[in-house]
Design a protein around this motif. Structure first.
Motif, PDB file in Angstrom:
ATOM      1  N   ALA A  41      19.238  97.103  23.328  1.00  0.00           N
ATOM      2  CA  ALA A  41      20.498  96.734  23.978  1.00  0.00           C
ATOM      3  C   ALA A  41      21.028  97.903  24.797  1.00  0.00           C
ATOM      4  N   GLU A  42      21.503  97.597  25.991  1.00  0.00           N
ATOM      5  CA  GLU A  42      22.131  98.580  26.857  1.00  0.00           C
ATOM      6  C   GLU A  42      23.354  97.943  27.503  1.00  0.00           C
ATOM      7  N   ALA A  43      24.267  98.774  27.959  1.00  0.00           N
ATOM      8  CA  ALA A  43      25.442  98.269  28.649  1.00  0.00           C
ATOM      9  C   ALA A  43      25.019  97.498  29.898  1.00  0.00           C
ATOM     10  N   MET A  44      25.669  96.359  30.129  1.00  0.00           N
ATOM     11  CA  MET A  44      25.333  95.500  31.268  1.00  0.00           C
ATOM     12  C   MET A  44      26.217  95.838  32.467  1.00  0.00           C
ATOM     13  N   PRO A  45      25.668  95.813  33.675  1.00  0.00           N
ATOM     14  CA  PRO A  45      26.480  96.101  34.856  1.00  0.00           C
ATOM     15  C   PRO A  45      27.475  95.000  35.182  1.00  0.00           C
ATOM     16  N   GLU A  46      27.242  93.808  34.670  1.00  0.00           N
ATOM     17  CA  GLU A  46      28.158  92.698  34.941  1.00  0.00           C
ATOM     18  C   GLU A  46      28.021  91.633  33.866  1.00  0.00           C
ATOM     19  N   ALA A  47      28.995  90.739  33.822  1.00  0.00           N
ATOM     20  CA  ALA A  47      28.964  89.640  32.862  1.00  0.00           C
ATOM     21  C   ALA A  47      27.962  88.578  33.309  1.00  0.00           C
ATOM     22  N   HIS A  48      27.463  87.785  32.363  1.00  0.00           N
ATOM     23  CA  HIS A  48      26.607  86.657  32.697  1.00  0.00           C
ATOM     24  C   HIS A  48      26.935  85.511  31.757  1.00  0.00           C
ATOM     25  N   GLU A  53      41.448 107.297  19.610  1.00  0.00           N
ATOM     26  CA  GLU A  53      40.288 106.535  19.146  1.00  0.00           C
ATOM     27  C   GLU A  53      39.055 106.985  19.915  1.00  0.00           C
ATOM     28  N   ALA A  54      37.961 107.175  19.208  1.00  0.00           N
ATOM     29  CA  ALA A  54      36.738 107.660  19.837  1.00  0.00           C
ATOM     30  C   ALA A  54      36.187 106.653  20.826  1.00  0.00           C
ATOM     31  N   GLU A  55      35.753 107.136  21.974  1.00  0.00           N
ATOM     32  CA  GLU A  55      35.146 106.271  22.972  1.00  0.00           C
ATOM     33  C   GLU A  55      33.725 105.914  22.553  1.00  0.00           C
ATOM     34  N   PRO A  56      33.327 104.639  22.635  1.00  0.00           N
ATOM     35  CA  PRO A  56      31.922 104.303  22.385  1.00  0.00           C
ATOM     36  C   PRO A  56      31.032 104.967  23.437  1.00  0.00           C
ATOM     37  N   GLN A  57      29.771 105.177  23.097  1.00  0.00           N
ATOM     38  CA  GLN A  57      28.829 105.742  24.051  1.00  0.00           C
ATOM     39  C   GLN A  57      28.506 104.711  25.133  1.00  0.00           C
ATOM     40  N   HIS A  58      28.217 105.222  26.327  1.00  0.00           N
ATOM     41  CA  HIS A  58      27.733 104.375  27.427  1.00  0.00           C
ATOM     42  C   HIS A  58      28.727 103.268  27.783  1.00  0.00           C
ATOM     43  N   LEU A  59      30.003 103.620  27.847  1.00  0.00           N
ATOM     44  CA  LEU A  59      31.026 102.667  28.263  1.00  0.00           C
ATOM     45  C   LEU A  59      30.900 102.458  29.764  1.00  0.00           C
ATOM     46  N   THR A  60      30.887 101.181  30.210  1.00  0.00           N
ATOM     47  CA  THR A  60      30.664 100.906  31.624  1.00  0.00           C
ATOM     48  C   THR A  60      31.907 101.141  32.477  1.00  0.00           C
ATOM     49  N   ALA A  61      33.086 101.170  31.864  1.00  0.00           N
ATOM     50  CA  ALA A  61      34.326 101.439  32.588  1.00  0.00           C
ATOM     51  C   ALA A  61      35.266 102.148  31.617  1.00  0.00           C
ATOM     52  N   ASP A  62      36.264 102.875  32.150  1.00  0.00           N
ATOM     53  CA  ASP A  62      37.144 103.599  31.246  1.00  0.00           C
ATOM     54  C   ASP A  62      38.033 102.621  30.476  1.00  0.00           C
ATOM     55  N   ARG A  63      38.544 103.089  29.337  1.00  0.00           N
ATOM     56  CA  ARG A  63      39.288 102.223  28.420  1.00  0.00           C
ATOM     57  C   ARG A  63      40.532 101.626  29.072  1.00  0.00           C
ATOM     58  N   ARG A  64      41.242 102.429  29.860  1.00  0.00           N
ATOM     59  CA  ARG A  64      42.470 101.920  30.483  1.00  0.00           C
ATOM     60  C   ARG A  64      42.166 100.770  31.437  1.00  0.00           C
ATOM     61  N   MET A  65      41.090 100.910  32.197  1.00  0.00           N
ATOM     62  CA  MET A  65      40.722  99.835  33.117  1.00  0.00           C
ATOM     63  C   MET A  65      40.347  98.570  32.346  1.00  0.00           C
ATOM     64  N   ILE A  66      39.592  98.731  31.254  1.00  0.00           N
ATOM     65  CA  ILE A  66      39.220  97.578  30.437  1.00  0.00           C
ATOM     66  C   ILE A  66      40.466  96.910  29.850  1.00  0.00           C
ATOM     67  N   ASP A  67      41.439  97.717  29.414  1.00  0.00           N
ATOM     68  CA  ASP A  67      42.682  97.162  28.883  1.00  0.00           C
ATOM     69  C   ASP A  67      43.388  96.294  29.926  1.00  0.00           C
ATOM     70  N   ARG A  68      43.440  96.797  31.155  1.00  0.00           N
ATOM     71  CA  ARG A  68      44.116  96.042  32.214  1.00  0.00           C
ATOM     72  C   ARG A  68      43.378  94.733  32.513  1.00  0.00           C
ATOM     73  N   VAL A  69      42.049  94.815  32.583  1.00  0.00           N
ATOM     74  CA  VAL A  69      41.279  93.594  32.853  1.00  0.00           C
ATOM     75  C   VAL A  69      41.411  92.617  31.696  1.00  0.00           C
ATOM     76  N   GLN A  70      41.467  93.139  30.476  1.00  0.00           N
ATOM     77  CA  GLN A  70      41.639  92.258  29.321  1.00  0.00           C
ATOM     78  C   GLN A  70      42.953  91.497  29.411  1.00  0.00           C
ATOM     79  N   LYS A  71      44.018  92.155  29.844  1.00  0.00           N
ATOM     80  CA  LYS A  71      45.300  91.472  30.011  1.00  0.00           C
ATOM     81  C   LYS A  71      45.195  90.392  31.089  1.00  0.00           C
ATOM     82  N   MET A  72      44.484  90.708  32.165  1.00  0.00           N
ATOM     83  CA  MET A  72      44.357  89.743  33.258  1.00  0.00           C
ATOM     84  C   MET A  72      43.523  88.538  32.840  1.00  0.00           C
ATOM     85  N   THR A  73      42.431  88.770  32.107  1.00  0.00           N
ATOM     86  CA  THR A  73      41.607  87.639  31.671  1.00  0.00           C
ATOM     87  C   THR A  73      42.336  86.799  30.632  1.00  0.00           C
ATOM     88  N   THR A  74      43.143  87.427  29.780  1.00  0.00           N
ATOM     89  CA  THR A  74      43.945  86.660  28.816  1.00  0.00           C
ATOM     90  C   THR A  74      44.901  85.729  29.554  1.00  0.00           C
TER      91      THR A  74
END
Length: 299
Positions: free
Chosen positions: A30-37, A181-202
């Motif tokens: 398993a590796e981080a994916m560049p995009e969703a599918h 909180e420790a960052e997971p390895q090989h994160l495809t985007a920074d945590r703050r950006m993921i938080d913002r996108v998570q709010k938008m997708t919700t």
């Protein structure tokens, strides 16, 4: 073109990840994916080593080692982080169950509805047999003849039925995790950006049946529309318009199978302005009309 028109008219992009009838297991790193599918299967995952985080239905869901997870892969999902063990590899077994086979199983409607409703389901504790079982499926499927494959498919169906007896929703990581909180390895985007996108997708997940403009989505994420579009593309590998269309299509697929609502009612409930627009979008992605899709599960 106005922003509102972009949401309505953006072309749908189909993954072509798997044929709908594909039923098999595979073992890979398993590796981080560049995009969703997405693809029209119910998927079983088991990590043999390491850790992994999905961005699933717009929410981060961590997967633990040697634990079975079940979800409907028609919902956009993406590996955004992996946590490597000492041997340096995150080993994952994926089992792909065609959606028609899943619906044909004699299991409780509650489990089916939870899977189709966009949850990742797992067990309250690890079953020691699962790592051995998943390894065997992935290994034997590679060289099995048809008779052997039928046995493997039957074993998978039985495992899903057993899972349905005790499954619980996996616990997602909420947006804006505590500082430090420790960052997971090989994160495809920074945590703050993921938080913002998570709010938008919700927001999109809750409002997809209504007219939505990019400005509405961006406001929820606290971003300018241009920056919101860039963040969405960075995290999910797709535009806001494409994500919205995928959510509408996956919800329509669920309603066609799981309800007796008229197709025109489903079209409007899922945010399509007309029946013809719904038929066009659905047939472009699924290769069949909404009516034909519904009928294949009612024979």
């Amino acid at each position: 073109m106005t922003v509102a028109a972009e949401i309505l008219e953006a072309p749908e992009v189909s993954d072509g990840f798997l044929k709908a009838s594909a039923f098999f297991a595979e073992h890979h790193v398993a590796e981080a994916m560049p995009e969703a599918h997405w693809h029209d299967h119910v998927e079983l995952n088991l990590l043999l080593s390491g850790g992994m985080t999905y961005l699933f239905n717009g929410r981060r869901v961590p997967l633990a080692e040697n634990q079975v997870y079940c979800f409907w892969a028609a919902i956009p999902h993406q590996v955004i982080a992996v946590e490597k063990p000492k041997n340096g590899k995150v080993e994952l077994v994926c089992v792909y169950v065609p959606f028609a086979d899943f619906l044909a199983l004699s299991i409780g409607d509650g489990f089916k509805s939870a899977v189709m409703g966009g949850r990742i389901l797992t067990l309250p504790k690890m079953d020691a047999i699962d790592p051995l079982l998943f390894r065997r499926w992935a290994g034997e499927w590679q060289s099995a003849d048809e008779a052997h494959e039928q046995i493997l498919r039957d074993e998978v169906r039985l495992r899903v039925k057993r899972l349905a007896m005790d499954a619980l929703p996996a616990v997602p990581i909420e947006a804006e995790a505590p500082e430090g909180e420790a960052e997971p390895q090989h994160l495809t985007a920074d945590r703050r950006m993921i938080d913002r996108v998570q709010k938008m997708t919700t927001f999109i997940n809750a409002q997809f049946g209504n007219p939505i403009q990019v400005e509405d989505v961006a406001k929820v994420g606290g971003l300018h529309p241009t920056n919101a579009t860039v963040a969405f593309k960075k995290v999910l590998g797709m535009s806001i318009a494409q994500y919205l269309r995928r959510q509408r299509l996956s919800q329509a697929m669920m309603m066609l199978v799981d309800t007796d609502m008229a197709i025109i009612e489903i079209a409007f409930a899922c945010g399509y302005g007309s029946l013809s627009r719904f038929y066009d979008a659905f047939q472009r992605h699924m290769g069949k009309t909404p009516r034909d899709y519904r009928m294949q599960f009612r024979k």
